[in-house]
Design an enzyme around this catalytic site. Structure first.
Site, PDB file in Angstrom:
ATOM      1  N   CYS A 162     -37.003 -14.741 -22.792  1.00 52.16           N
ATOM      2  CA  CYS A 162     -36.749 -13.865 -21.645  1.00 52.16           C
ATOM      3  C   CYS A 162     -37.957 -13.022 -21.233  1.00 52.16           C
ATOM      4  CB  CYS A 162     -35.578 -12.928 -21.951  1.00 52.16           C
ATOM      5  SG  CYS A 162     -34.193 -13.758 -22.723  1.00 52.16           S
ATOM      6  N   HIS A 294     -34.803  -4.226 -18.669  1.00 51.86           N
ATOM      7  CA  HIS A 294     -34.396  -5.569 -19.083  1.00 51.86           C
ATOM      8  C   HIS A 294     -32.890  -5.701 -18.869  1.00 51.86           C
ATOM      9  CE1 HIS A 294     -34.986  -9.421 -20.878  1.00 51.86           C
ATOM     10  NE2 HIS A 294     -34.116  -9.184 -21.855  1.00 51.86           N
ATOM     11  N   GLU A 305     -32.552  -0.457 -25.466  1.00 51.57           N
ATOM     12  CA  GLU A 305     -33.525  -0.167 -24.412  1.00 51.57           C
ATOM     13  C   GLU A 305     -33.461   1.300 -23.991  1.00 51.57           C
ATOM     14  OE1 GLU A 305     -35.233  -2.115 -20.280  1.00 51.57           O
ATOM     15  OE2 GLU A 305     -33.236  -2.708 -20.974  1.00 51.57           O
ATOM     16  N   LYS A 326     -30.409  -7.443 -12.853  1.00 53.29           N
ATOM     17  CA  LYS A 326     -29.669  -8.596 -13.386  1.00 53.29           C
ATOM     18  C   LYS A 326     -28.196  -8.518 -12.995  1.00 53.29           C
ATOM     19  CE  LYS A 326     -32.494  -9.752 -17.458  1.00 53.29           C
ATOM     20  NZ  LYS A 326     -33.598  -8.765 -17.299  1.00 53.29           N
ATOM     21  N   HIS A 331     -29.401 -13.218 -15.144  1.00 53.78           N
ATOM     22  CA  HIS A 331     -30.517 -13.282 -16.083  1.00 53.78           C
ATOM     23  C   HIS A 331     -31.192 -14.641 -15.942  1.00 53.78           C
ATOM     24  CE1 HIS A 331     -33.098 -12.811 -19.372  1.00 53.78           C
ATOM     25  NE2 HIS A 331     -32.276 -12.310 -20.282  1.00 53.78           N
ATOM     26  N   PHE A 390     -35.496 -12.672 -26.996  1.00 55.48           N
ATOM     27  CA  PHE A 390     -35.127 -13.210 -28.295  1.00 55.48           C
ATOM     28  C   PHE A 390     -36.412 -13.580 -29.044  1.00 55.48           C
ATOM     29  CE2 PHE A 390     -30.605 -14.969 -27.324  1.00 55.48           C
ATOM     30  CZ  PHE A 390     -30.094 -13.695 -27.479  1.00 55.48           C
TER      31      PHE A 390
END
Length: 403
Positions: A162, A294, A305, A326, A331, A390
């Site tokens: 990502c 994010h 976050e 998003k 995403h 990830f």
């Protein structure tokens, strides 16, 4: 150290097939998430996504091109077309030799791979098209962009889940700033909305079945999207000398690794990336007006976050605006940072901060100004774009409004 500016931008995603359409949708809080229209959708437990609807590849590419271009490559080329047209750059001679392309993607030609697995394993075919490998390889999009626009300098693909787009754009920025390149085409693209891709993500149990609600206490997971964002990064003096319109200045970036867990994010890793980007840009925390988060809509990401932002910005965190787009475009995995950079540019250039839509209930662990549901007019001089992937790979970009 050279200054780096953005002189062209392009996109195609669930909110629109251009930057203007996408930013208008962001400003209006439009939701691009809806029922999936893919093969075997009835076999999926999650049946929503932010899909590029009413898309016809034959409207943009001929038969020979379609044989070579996976959907993620098509999206890349369309976004790049728009960015190059706005920039007005033509690459030849020394400029071509000192300009390249860096794109981010996570899955590459996953649609092509899915289709051919079906052909071989389900339908029992013993032959596939001779161009399957060059069509599905992750560097296909970057390679076709380099060929299309005669970009003969450093060109490659970044695959860091990502964070792929932000890593790609960070590397493009670094190359121009250091003098290695004069201009770079950069961004990211993804098209994972196929049965196999979706089944794999279902296995993680992080997907929502109804909506993406970042930072809202009743959030229940992420929603996948698809599309591409492309930008022309250019050395400032070169852009100014040719009278180019400057959309924003890229002033810093930072990359960190959590070095802790393959899927669970780390507050310390995220905080180091944010503070590192500020340090690289020679900015103080109070200089930042907006962060494109994010903000995936998962419990682990959102609270981590917010905690990282609170740690880095201290008392200024309460004055910051931070939203997750998003909630609108989904995403895009490897392409997500590229589309999200458009929200940062809109805040800087137009003074419109995109909202976090779907926000219904305050979460004490996400008690920041997440610009809930409705866009906001505000003067923003500096914006950050966060990407936390990830594998614990983090990349944060810092942009500044050019007065």
């Amino acid at each position: 150290m050279k200054r780096v500016v953005i002189t062209g931008a392009g996109t195609i995603n669930a909110l629109g097939s251009s930057v203007a359409q996408t930013q208008k949708a962001m400003a209006e809080g439009v939701c691009g998430i809806g029922p999936l229209d893919i093969r075997d959708v009835d076999r999926l437990s999650v049946q929503i996504g932010a899909q590029v609807k009413d898309y016809s590849e034959t409207a943009h590419f001929n038969r020979q091109q379609i044989a070579l271009y996976d959907r993620f490559t098509q999206f890349t080329l369309l976004a790049t077309r728009e960015a190059m047209a706005q920039s007005g750059l033509k690459f030849s001679g020394e400029l071509a030799d000192k300009s390249g392309v860096i794109f981010g993607t996570s899955g590459g030609g996953l649609t092509t791979q899915d289709e051919n697995y079906r052909a071989v394993y389900e339908e029992g075919k013993n032959r596939v098209h001779p161009f399957i490998v060059p069509k599905l390889m992750n560097n296909a999009a970057a390679s076709h962009v380099s060929m299309e626009y005669n970009l003969r300098g450093p060109s490659f693909t970044v695959a860091t889940a990502c964070a792929s787009s932000n890593h790609a754009m960070g590397q493009a920025f670094a190359m121009i700033r250091s003098g290695v390149a004069t201009a770079m085409v950069t961004g990211g693209s993804e098209s994972m909305l196929c049965f196999g891709g979706f089944k794999a993500w279902e296995g993680l149990r992080v997907m929502s079945r109804d909506a993406c609600r970042p930072f809202s206490a009743n959030r229940n997971g992420m929603v996948q999207g698809e599309g591409a964002g492309a930008f022309v990064f250019e050395e400032f003096e070169h852009a100014r000398a040719r009278g180019a319109e400057i959309l924003a200045e890229v002033v810093g970036y930072c990359m960190t690794s959590d070095a802790s867990d393959i899927v669970m994010p780390s507050k310390m890793g995220a905080a180091r990336a944010i503070s590192g980007a500020l340090k690289d840009a020679r900015l103080n925390p109070q200089d930042v007006g907006y962060i494109n988060a994010h903000g995936t809509g998962t419990t682990a990401n959102d609270k981590t976050e917010c905690a990282a932002v609170a740690d880095v910005f201290g008392p200024h965190a309460d004055k910051l605006m931070m939203s997750s787009t998003k909630s609108m475009h989904g995403h895009l995995i490897g392409g997500t940072g590229a589309v999200e950079l458009l929200a940062c540019m809109m805040a800087l250039k137009d003074g419109i901060v995109a909202p976090t839509i779907g926000y219904e209930e305050e979460d004490p662990e996400c008690a920041l100004d997440v610009v809930p549901n409705v866009a906001r007019e505000a003067k923003v001089d500096v914006a950050l774009s966060n990407a936390f992937a990830f594998g614990g790979l983090n990349a944060v970009l810092a942009l500044r409004r050019l007065n």
